[in-house]
Write a protein that holds these residues in place. Structure first.
Motif, short mmCIF file in Angstrom:
data_model
loop_
_atom_site.label_atom_id
_atom_site.label_comp_id
_atom_site.label_asym_id
_atom_site.label_seq_id
_atom_site.Cartn_x
_atom_site.Cartn_y
_atom_site.Cartn_z
N ASN A 236 -13.85 -7.48 5.89
CA ASN A 236 -15.30 -7.65 6.91
C ASN A 236 -15.25 -6.28 7.71
O ASN A 236 -14.92 -6.48 8.91
N PRO A 237 -16.48 -5.55 7.61
CA PRO A 237 -16.99 -4.42 8.45
C PRO A 237 -16.86 -5.27 9.37
O PRO A 237 -16.35 -4.54 11.03
N GLU A 238 -17.48 -6.04 9.73
CA GLU A 238 -18.23 -6.41 11.73
C GLU A 238 -16.56 -7.14 12.20
O GLU A 238 -16.74 -7.48 13.33
N PHE A 239 -15.17 -7.65 11.17
CA PHE A 239 -14.80 -8.13 12.30
C PHE A 239 -13.28 -6.77 11.66
O PHE A 239 -11.87 -6.66 12.18
N ARG A 240 -13.94 -5.34 11.71
CA ARG A 240 -13.26 -4.15 11.75
C ARG A 240 -13.41 -2.59 12.43
O ARG A 240 -14.78 -2.90 12.54
N GLY A 241 -12.76 -1.94 13.34
CA GLY A 241 -13.13 -0.99 13.29
C GLY A 241 -12.53 -0.26 14.63
O GLY A 241 -11.04 -0.74 15.49
N SER A 242 -12.48 0.86 14.97
CA SER A 242 -11.83 1.75 16.37
C SER A 242 -12.29 1.36 17.84
O SER A 242 -12.67 -0.02 17.88
N GLY B 142 -16.25 3.55 7.44
CA GLY B 142 -17.02 4.10 6.62
C GLY B 142 -16.04 5.75 5.83
O GLY B 142 -15.79 6.47 5.46
N GLY B 143 -15.52 6.25 7.45
CA GLY B 143 -14.62 6.78 7.25
C GLY B 143 -12.99 6.88 6.68
O GLY B 143 -12.73 5.91 5.99
N PRO B 144 -12.49 7.69 6.26
CA PRO B 144 -10.86 8.07 5.95
C PRO B 144 -10.31 6.46 6.42
O PRO B 144 -9.31 5.73 5.71
N GLU B 145 -10.21 6.07 7.86
CA GLU B 145 -9.26 5.88 8.56
C GLU B 145 -9.98 3.92 8.69
O GLU B 145 -9.37 3.11 8.14
N ASP B 146 -11.18 4.01 8.65
CA ASP B 146 -11.63 2.66 8.34
C ASP B 146 -11.42 2.44 6.71
O ASP B 146 -11.16 0.89 6.61
N ARG B 147 -11.96 2.87 5.79
CA ARG B 147 -11.53 2.73 4.26
C ARG B 147 -10.19 2.11 4.18
O ARG B 147 -9.93 1.13 3.72
N TRP B 148 -9.37 3.20 4.80
CA TRP B 148 -7.52 2.21 4.48
C TRP B 148 -7.38 1.32 4.92
O TRP B 148 -6.77 0.40 4.95
N MET C 114 0.71 -1.21 0.43
CA MET C 114 0.25 0.42 -0.88
C MET C 114 0.83 1.16 0.24
O MET C 114 0.19 1.80 -0.54
N ALA C 115 1.84 0.91 0.74
CA ALA C 115 2.98 2.46 1.23
C ALA C 115 3.45 2.47 -1.04
O ALA C 115 3.52 4.07 -1.35
N ALA C 116 3.98 1.64 -1.16
CA ALA C 116 5.01 1.55 -2.39
C ALA C 116 3.73 1.84 -3.63
O ALA C 116 4.64 2.09 -4.85
N GLU C 117 2.61 1.63 -3.61
CA GLU C 117 1.20 2.14 -4.53
C GLU C 117 0.63 3.68 -3.88
O GLU C 117 -0.42 4.52 -4.72
N GLY C 118 1.65 4.32 -2.96
CA GLY C 118 1.21 5.39 -2.65
C GLY C 118 -0.55 5.65 -1.95
O GLY C 118 -0.74 6.62 -1.89
N LEU C 119 -0.43 4.66 -1.04
CA LEU C 119 -1.65 4.40 -0.77
C LEU C 119 -0.94 5.28 0.58
O LEU C 119 -2.46 5.36 2.59
N GLY C 120 -0.82 5.34 1.34
CA GLY C 120 0.64 6.11 2.64
C GLY C 120 0.13 5.14 3.58
O GLY C 120 0.36 3.76 3.51
N ALA D 274 -9.68 -0.96 5.98
CA ALA D 274 -10.38 -2.47 4.84
C ALA D 274 -10.13 -2.57 3.45
O ALA D 274 -9.86 -3.87 3.20
N GLU D 275 -8.88 -1.82 3.18
CA GLU D 275 -7.99 -1.98 2.08
C GLU D 275 -6.70 -2.93 2.60
O GLU D 275 -6.57 -3.99 2.02
N LEU D 276 -6.47 -2.84 3.89
CA LEU D 276 -4.99 -3.05 4.30
C LEU D 276 -5.88 -4.33 4.57
O LEU D 276 -5.20 -6.02 4.58
N GLY D 277 -7.14 -4.55 4.89
CA GLY D 277 -7.36 -6.00 5.26
C GLY D 277 -8.08 -7.56 3.60
O GLY D 277 -7.90 -8.39 3.62
N ARG D 278 -8.64 -6.37 3.06
CA ARG D 278 -8.21 -7.22 1.93
C ARG D 278 -7.04 -7.90 1.54
O ARG D 278 -7.60 -9.04 1.13
N ARG D 279 -6.57 -7.04 0.97
CA ARG D 279 -4.85 -7.52 0.46
C ARG D 279 -4.34 -8.64 1.96
O ARG D 279 -3.90 -9.29 1.55
#
Length: 704
Positions: free
Chosen positions: A503-509, A469-475, A426-432, A477-482
């Motif tokens: 999956n949203p049920e197993f991710r969150g603040s 659904g916020g920016p942290e969660d979206r980041w 993700m860092a290499a692809e510019g996602l921070g 979510a992408e990490l979880g997918r990868r």
């Protein structure tokens, strides 16, 4: 190079793609005029080495054959004959799986050639991409090399040259891997087993006089294993408390301290105190001091050790097994490892001298490759060694609960490595970088340290702040997918129940997780708690682990405070079902019995439910039951029966899963009862009968 077993993932195979060009198409008469081969490893074609040999067939090459492969009599006149070429091919292929298109023809010709030359012939382990393509896509009209290349987008160069066709076969094989994976075919044995079902194709090969292009999965070669390295944990072997000096201490002082204490290293920090986070420390060894003296002579003694301390520290957990430390030292080429507590604080040190007696033993087998893997293929290669290691440890009669702890250690290691690779990508692809502190949790059997060889993904992510659904969660979510994709490719499949951080049920603040737990304990129906209980087995494995430990403590505190919650969890035990027939035999399906449903689930659920109710903050089933016994909860006989039953069930499942994986049968929680000895069947029946009363036992002990 480690030999492949049936459990080796296809993406991790060390293989060669092979093709031969011959004087004709009759395998009984054809002579080889060219051999082409190239290596496949780590899920890609290796640039070197490769084999491209012209061979003098000893007979004239028919002009019709020359028109196809463009090899003439003049071209091979000064080339070596088959015996010399065979030696080069054997050396090149040693220890590797052979892959080709219509490989049965090449095998038949090679077998005939070795016979003519009075050379020994032993059939290699092979895969045929023509058969694999039929498994992956039964609807294709044509499975020729050209048709497969066109379907898969492979560019063929040097057609009808041995090396060119070998290159095409290799690229086709690699392109088939994701398509085979979609059909549940991940390992060498699964590919062999699926190919053997294509009986009409195998019959055609036989009628043509070819060698069978694939053989039944072979049993693994037994390898002796040093059980000591798998029995002992670093926390039991380390030197503690650690010796720490201040960064401004002189080399003269440190040398004197090493001599006085008879030690070969010291830790260095600004505060000079033990017990701080591992990142606060460096290390100075006797070799560092010797190099300093060699470089600076007398001036070395006044040097401040903070200037020469090695940072960051290479470290290992107190609960890690000795084999992990041996592998890490070998990989990093060091002689000392810092030891850290689960929360990341410095605990002690372990040295090569401490592990020397292990190095003198037989093969360690598991090493530290997972921690250095740079791709899913490299992770898969390391993960694939587990079934063979399990075989050796079972043969050494190591407690099955310890073996399952080792499997769990490797599961956590592969999950952690997948997260690191996903983060780097993700860092290499510019996602921070991660937008806030976070931790990765392994749930369920992996968190309890009770994983078996059929392990799938059970993971979750907790991050410090952010809304769904916020920016942290979206980041994340992408990490979880990868993360999930890396693991699936490496041989740890997606969780069918969806217990994955993607999956949203197993991710969150952290706050969201706390609100989820508060919601769970207020629910009123057992079915509302599906997949909730495994969260109470959580183990932080990467990132800000302190956040994960805090959530674990909060979960237990909250669950313990609500007696109704534990009662709901316990109510699920009413759904176990009866493993016996009317006449007392086992209730089998296809000759197998589901030991998770009838055995492991009631034991694990009993221990977890009572642990939550009585505030026993342990993760493993064994530790929970032992603590409950120590608290006087439950009769010693009932709890002891569960402890021994748990060990028996794990041992039967590990042995069955290992056999299945090597045979190309997907590992599951069902055992083939007919393969158990009479003693094992009797012991199993006794355990399962006792577990029929698990629900009643939990109800009796809920307020005991």
């Amino acid at each position: 190079m480690k030999m492949a077993s049936g459990a080796t993932p296809l993406i991790a195979l060390n293989a060669i793609a092979l093709d031969t060009e011959t004087t004709g198409l009759d395998a009984s008469k054809a002579r080889i005029v060219q051999i082409g081969a190239l290596a496949i490893g780590g899920g890609r074609i290796q640039e070197s080495p490769m084999l491209d040999l012209l061979v003098d067939p000893g007979i004239p090459i028919p002009s019709a054959s020359s028109r196809i492969h463009n090899i003439t009599n003049a071209m091979v006149r000064s080339s070596p004959q088959f015996p010399a070429a065979w030696e080069k091919l054997k050396e090149f292929a040693a220890g590797r799986i052979l892959i080709g298109h219509s490989i049965g023809f090449d095998l038949a010709v090679l077998e005939k050639e070795t016979g003519r030359a009075s050379l020994p012939w032993e059939r290699p382990r092979t895969l045929c991409v023509r058969l694999l393509a039929q498994v992956a896509n039964p609807g294709l009209a044509d499975y020729s090399l050209d048709a497969l290349a066109s379907w898969l987008g492979v560019t063929v160069t040097g057609r009808h040259s041995a090396l060119g066709d070998a290159q095409a076969a290799a690229e086709i094989f690699l392109a088939l891997l994701p398509k085979l994976q979609e059909r549940g075919i991940r390992t060498l044995a699964e590919a062999e087993r699926a190919s053997l079902r294509l009986t009409s194709e195998l019959d055609k090969a036989h009628q043509a006089g070819w060698v069978a292009p694939v053989a039944a999965p072979a049993a693994p070669v037994f390898q002796a294993i040093d059980p000591y390295a798998y029995r002992h944990r670093i926390g039991d072997m380390m030197s503690a408390p650690p010796i720490v000096v201040r960064s401004d201490a002189t080399a003269r002082y440190v040398i004197a301290l090493m001599v006085e204490r008879r030690i070969s290293s010291v830790f260095v920090s600004d505060a000079g105190e033990p017990g701080a986070p591992i990142g606060d420390y460096g290390i100075v060894t006797e070799r560092d001091v010797m190099r300093l003296i060699a470089a600076r002579a007398e001036a070395a003694f006044a040097c401040r050790v903070g200037e020469i301390a090695t940072r960051p520290l290479a470290s290992i957990r107190t609960q890690a097994f000795a084999y992990r430390a041996i592998g890490r030292m070998d990989r990093l080429k060091i002689r000392h490892l810092a030891v850290r507590h689960e929360d990341g604080r410095l605990a002690g040190i372990v040295s090569a001298r401490d592990l020397l007696k292990l190095r003198a033993g037989v093969a360690i087998n598991l090493d530290d490759r997972l921690e250095a893997a740079g791709s899913a293929a490299e992770m898969a290669a390391a993960w694939a060694t587990l079934p063979t290691v399990a075989d050796g440890l079972i043969a050494e009669r190591l407690d099955a609960r310890v073996i399952s702890e080792i499997v769990s250690e490797e599961l956590c290691a592969v999950t952690r490595r997948a997260a690191i690779l996903a983060e780097a990508a993700m860092a290499a692809e510019g996602l921070g970088a991660p937008p806030c502190p976070w931790t990765l949790l392994v749930l369920g059997s992996g968190g309890r340290g009770e994983s078996l060889l059929a392990a799938d993904q059970d993971n979750a992510i907790v991050f410090a702040e952010g809304e769904p659904g916020g920016p942290e969660d979206r980041w994340f979510a992408e990490l979880g997918r990868r993360l999930a994709d890396f693991l699936d490719t490496a041989g740890v499949p997606y969780c069918k129940g969806g217990v994955m951080a993607k999956n949203p049920e197993f991710r969150g603040s952290l706050d969201l997780w706390k609100s989820r737990i508060a919601d769970w304990v207020r629910r009123s129906r057992p079915q509302d708690l599906l997949n909730v209980d495994i969260v109470f087995d959580m183990r932080p494995i990467h990132g800000d682990n302190a956040m994960g430990y805090a959530l674990f403590e909060h979960a237990y505190q909250t669950g313990h405070a609500e007696a109704h919650f534990a009662k709901l969890l316990g109510a699920n035990l009413d759904q176990i079902g009866n493993p016996f027939t009317l006449f007392g035999g086992f209730q089998l399906e296809d000759g197998r019995l589901d030991l998770k449903k009838y055995g492991l689930f009631p034991i694990v659920a009993t221990a977890r439910t009572l642990a939550i109710r009585h505030d026993v903050r342990e993760r493993s089933t064994k530790a929970r039951l032992e603590r409950l016994i120590g608290l006087g909860i439950g009769g010693d006989q009932d709890m002891a029966a569960m402890l021994s039953g748990h060990a028996l069930l794990l041992s039967l499942l590990l042995a069955q899963q290992s056999r299945d994986l090597h045979s190309g049968i997907p590992a599951s929680n069902r055992v083939e009862v007919a393969k158990l000895s009479k003693v094992e069947q009797a012991d199993l029946k006794s355990v399962l009968k006792q577990l029929q009363s698990a629900s009643a036992l939990v109800k009796d002990l809920m307020f005991g």
